[in-house]
Motif scaffolding. Structure first.
Motif, PDB file in Angstrom:
ATOM      1  N   GLU A  14       0.834  -1.199   0.000  1.00 63.94           N
ATOM      2  CA  GLU A  14       0.000   0.000   0.000  1.00 63.94           C
ATOM      3  C   GLU A  14       0.871   1.252   0.000  1.00 63.94           C
ATOM      4  OE1 GLU A  14      -2.704  -0.324   3.301  1.00 63.94           O
ATOM      5  OE2 GLU A  14      -3.919  -1.846   2.288  1.00 63.94           O
ATOM      6  N   LEU A  15       1.912   1.266   0.819  1.00 61.42           N
ATOM      7  CA  LEU A  15       2.818   2.412   0.865  1.00 61.42           C
ATOM      8  C   LEU A  15       3.494   2.620  -0.488  1.00 61.42           C
ATOM      9  CD1 LEU A  15       4.275   1.781   4.400  1.00 61.42           C
ATOM     10  CD2 LEU A  15       3.015   3.841   3.689  1.00 61.42           C
ATOM     11  N   GLU A  16       3.885   1.523  -1.108  1.00 57.55           N
ATOM     12  CA  GLU A  16       4.492   1.585  -2.440  1.00 57.55           C
ATOM     13  C   GLU A  16       3.501   2.188  -3.444  1.00 57.55           C
ATOM     14  OE1 GLU A  16       7.096  -1.470  -5.139  1.00 57.55           O
ATOM     15  OE2 GLU A  16       5.353  -2.293  -4.097  1.00 57.55           O
ATOM     16  N   ASP A  17       2.249   1.768  -3.366  1.00 57.57           N
ATOM     17  CA  ASP A  17       1.215   2.293  -4.254  1.00 57.57           C
ATOM     18  C   ASP A  17       1.022   3.795  -4.042  1.00 57.57           C
ATOM     19  OD1 ASP A  17      -1.022   2.153  -6.149  1.00 57.57           O
ATOM     20  OD2 ASP A  17      -2.294   2.395  -4.362  1.00 57.57           O
ATOM     21  N   TYR A  18       0.950   4.241  -2.793  1.00 54.25           N
ATOM     22  CA  TYR A  18       0.761   5.665  -2.505  1.00 54.25           C
ATOM     23  C   TYR A  18       1.956   6.469  -3.018  1.00 54.25           C
ATOM     24  CZ  TYR A  18      -2.660   3.674   0.749  1.00 54.25           C
ATOM     25  OH  TYR A  18      -3.677   2.965   1.314  1.00 54.25           O
ATOM     26  N   TYR A  19       3.150   5.953  -2.808  1.00 60.37           N
ATOM     27  CA  TYR A  19       4.358   6.612  -3.317  1.00 60.37           C
ATOM     28  C   TYR A  19       4.268   6.762  -4.839  1.00 60.37           C
ATOM     29  CZ  TYR A  19       9.113   7.051  -5.065  1.00 60.37           C
ATOM     30  OH  TYR A  19      10.212   7.456  -5.761  1.00 60.37           O
ATOM     31  N   ASN A  20       3.930   5.683  -5.513  1.00 59.66           N
ATOM     32  CA  ASN A  20       3.832   5.722  -6.981  1.00 59.66           C
ATOM     33  C   ASN A  20       2.753   6.687  -7.463  1.00 59.66           C
ATOM     34  OD1 ASN A  20       5.942   3.913  -7.447  1.00 59.66           O
ATOM     35  ND2 ASN A  20       4.581   2.145  -7.277  1.00 59.66           N
ATOM     36  N   ARG A  21       1.650   6.747  -6.756  1.00 63.07           N
ATOM     37  CA  ARG A  21       0.575   7.668  -7.147  1.00 63.07           C
ATOM     38  C   ARG A  21       1.024   9.121  -6.992  1.00 63.07           C
ATOM     39  NH1 ARG A  21      -4.788   5.539  -7.590  1.00 63.07           N
ATOM     40  NH2 ARG A  21      -4.793   3.298  -7.266  1.00 63.07           N
ATOM     41  N   ILE A  22       1.773   9.401  -5.940  1.00 60.23           N
ATOM     42  CA  ILE A  22       2.266  10.767  -5.738  1.00 60.23           C
ATOM     43  C   ILE A  22       3.267  11.136  -6.829  1.00 60.23           C
ATOM     44  CG2 ILE A  22       3.620  12.284  -4.233  1.00 60.23           C
ATOM     45  CD1 ILE A  22       2.509  10.557  -1.849  1.00 60.23           C
ATOM     46  N   THR A  23       4.226  10.267  -7.058  1.00 61.01           N
ATOM     47  CA  THR A  23       5.316  10.608  -7.979  1.00 61.01           C
ATOM     48  C   THR A  23       4.904  10.555  -9.445  1.00 61.01           C
ATOM     49  OG1 THR A  23       6.165   8.340  -7.907  1.00 61.01           O
ATOM     50  CG2 THR A  23       7.144   9.944  -6.370  1.00 61.01           C
ATOM     51  N   SER A  24       3.849   9.837  -9.757  1.00 63.29           N
ATOM     52  CA  SER A  24       3.425   9.748 -11.158  1.00 63.29           C
ATOM     53  C   SER A  24       2.370  10.790 -11.520  1.00 63.29           C
ATOM     54  CB  SER A  24       2.891   8.347 -11.472  1.00 63.29           C
ATOM     55  OG  SER A  24       1.690   8.119 -10.770  1.00 63.29           O
ATOM     56  N   SER A  25       1.891  11.531 -10.537  1.00 58.45           N
ATOM     57  CA  SER A  25       0.842  12.510 -10.796  1.00 58.45           C
ATOM     58  C   SER A  25       1.425  13.915 -10.915  1.00 58.45           C
ATOM     59  CB  SER A  25      -0.174  12.492  -9.652  1.00 58.45           C
ATOM     60  OG  SER A  25      -1.165  13.463  -9.868  1.00 58.45           O
ATOM     61  N   SER A  26       0.768  14.729 -11.713  1.00 60.86           N
ATOM     62  CA  SER A  26       1.126  16.146 -11.777  1.00 60.86           C
ATOM     63  C   SER A  26      -0.002  17.001 -11.198  1.00 60.86           C
ATOM     64  CB  SER A  26       1.424  16.557 -13.220  1.00 60.86           C
ATOM     65  OG  SER A  26       0.303  16.300 -14.031  1.00 60.86           O
ATOM     66  N   ASP A  27      -1.035  16.343 -10.714  1.00 59.90           N
ATOM     67  CA  ASP A  27      -2.188  17.016 -10.119  1.00 59.90           C
ATOM     68  C   ASP A  27      -1.887  17.271  -8.632  1.00 59.90           C
ATOM     69  OD1 ASP A  27      -4.672  17.101  -8.506  1.00 59.90           O
ATOM     70  OD2 ASP A  27      -5.674  16.834 -10.440  1.00 59.90           O
ATOM     71  N   LEU A  28      -1.769  18.539  -8.248  1.00 58.17           N
ATOM     72  CA  LEU A  28      -1.402  18.881  -6.873  1.00 58.17           C
ATOM     73  C   LEU A  28      -2.417  18.376  -5.848  1.00 58.17           C
ATOM     74  CD1 LEU A  28      -0.002  22.510  -7.323  1.00 58.17           C
ATOM     75  CD2 LEU A  28       1.254  20.357  -7.187  1.00 58.17           C
ATOM     76  N   ASP A  29      -3.696  18.410  -6.188  1.00 59.20           N
ATOM     77  CA  ASP A  29      -4.719  17.915  -5.271  1.00 59.20           C
ATOM     78  C   ASP A  29      -4.560  16.417  -5.049  1.00 59.20           C
ATOM     79  OD1 ASP A  29      -7.270  18.303  -3.723  1.00 59.20           O
ATOM     80  OD2 ASP A  29      -7.989  16.882  -5.244  1.00 59.20           O
ATOM     81  N   GLU A  30      -4.340  15.681  -6.133  1.00 62.35           N
ATOM     82  CA  GLU A  30      -4.139  14.234  -6.000  1.00 62.35           C
ATOM     83  C   GLU A  30      -2.867  13.939  -5.197  1.00 62.35           C
ATOM     84  OE1 GLU A  30      -4.128  10.187  -8.679  1.00 62.35           O
ATOM     85  OE2 GLU A  30      -3.543  12.053  -9.671  1.00 62.35           O
ATOM     86  N   GLN A  31      -1.810  14.670  -5.454  1.00 60.89           N
ATOM     87  CA  GLN A  31      -0.569  14.469  -4.697  1.00 60.89           C
ATOM     88  C   GLN A  31      -0.788  14.732  -3.209  1.00 60.89           C
ATOM     89  OE1 GLN A  31       2.089  17.106  -6.873  1.00 60.89           O
ATOM     90  NE2 GLN A  31       3.179  15.320  -7.700  1.00 60.89           N
ATOM     91  N   THR A  32      -1.536  15.776  -2.894  1.00 62.32           N
ATOM     92  CA  THR A  32      -1.814  16.113  -1.494  1.00 62.32           C
ATOM     93  C   THR A  32      -2.632  15.007  -0.825  1.00 62.32           C
ATOM     94  OG1 THR A  32      -1.718  18.475  -1.952  1.00 62.32           O
ATOM     95  CG2 THR A  32      -2.918  17.802   0.035  1.00 62.32           C
ATOM     96  N   ARG A  33      -3.644  14.527  -1.512  1.00 58.23           N
ATOM     97  CA  ARG A  33      -4.478  13.461  -0.947  1.00 58.23           C
ATOM     98  C   ARG A  33      -3.643  12.205  -0.668  1.00 58.23           C
ATOM     99  NH1 ARG A  33     -10.166  14.222  -1.730  1.00 58.23           N
ATOM    100  NH2 ARG A  33     -10.572  16.182  -2.805  1.00 58.23           N
TER     101      ARG A  33
END
Length: 182
Positions: A14-33
């Motif tokens: 799960e932590l790996e997934d959250y890390y990947n979602r943050i680093t692969s996104s350019s959407d600041l709201d998604e990164q914050t969530r």
């Protein structure tokens, strides 16, 4: 019912997934969530391991005290990095680099746990004991702080007391944050 190693490994993925979602996104709201989700999960996971799993290392494994001490030291480094990361905004220029540094250390720690520590633990305890540990680990995550507090003690009983005092304040702050499923 799952073994304790399964519960811990599930958290790691799960932590790996959250890390990947943050680093692969350019959407600041998604990164914050996902930043909030990452901090929430890693803080709970680390403290629960320290309270539930590391004492079992010390009790059942001949090198358990050294293993637990090494893991606590690695957790301390990650907690300090998480403390810095949790203060950053997704628009901060240091946001991704801070996360990358944290995750680099975390990834190495998770790999060692999965390949060395947890197999040793599973060999030392019965299936029934492992399932009880898994239940205790999951239950403990419900009551511990959801943010990094690197200056807090890292061994029971002091970690337990500080955690019980910190957790309600963390959870109150979480009520005003955005998470992925909001």
């Amino acid at each position: 019912m799952s073994r304790v190693s399964d519960a811990i490994t599930k958290d790691h993925r799960e932590l790996e997934d959250y890390y990947n979602r943050i680093t692969s996104s350019s959407d600041l709201d998604e990164q914050t969530r996902y930043q909030n989700q990452f901090v929430w999960e890693l803080a709970r996971h680390s403290i629960s391991e320290e309270l539930v799993v590391y004492p079992v290392f010390e009790k059942y494994l001949s090198d358990g005290q050294q293993m637990a001490q090494k893991d606590r030291e690695e957790h301390q480094k990650v907690k300090e990095q998480l403390f810095e990361f949790q203060k950053l905004s997704a628009k901060d220029p240091a946001f991704i680099s801070t996360l990358n540094n944290l995750y680099s250390d975390l990834k190495q720690h998770m790999k060692e746990e999965e390949e060395e520590d947890l197999p040793k633990l599973e060999q030392a305890v019965s299936d029934e004991e492992s399932q009880k540990l898994s239940k205790s680990f999951q239950r403990t995550k419900l009551f511990v702080p959801t943010h990094s507090h690197p200056s807090a003690p890292d061994k029971p009983p002091f970690e337990t007391v500080v955690g019980l005092l910190s957790a309600p304040l963390d959870k109150l702050m979480d009520a005003f944050k955005k998470f992925p499923k909001d």
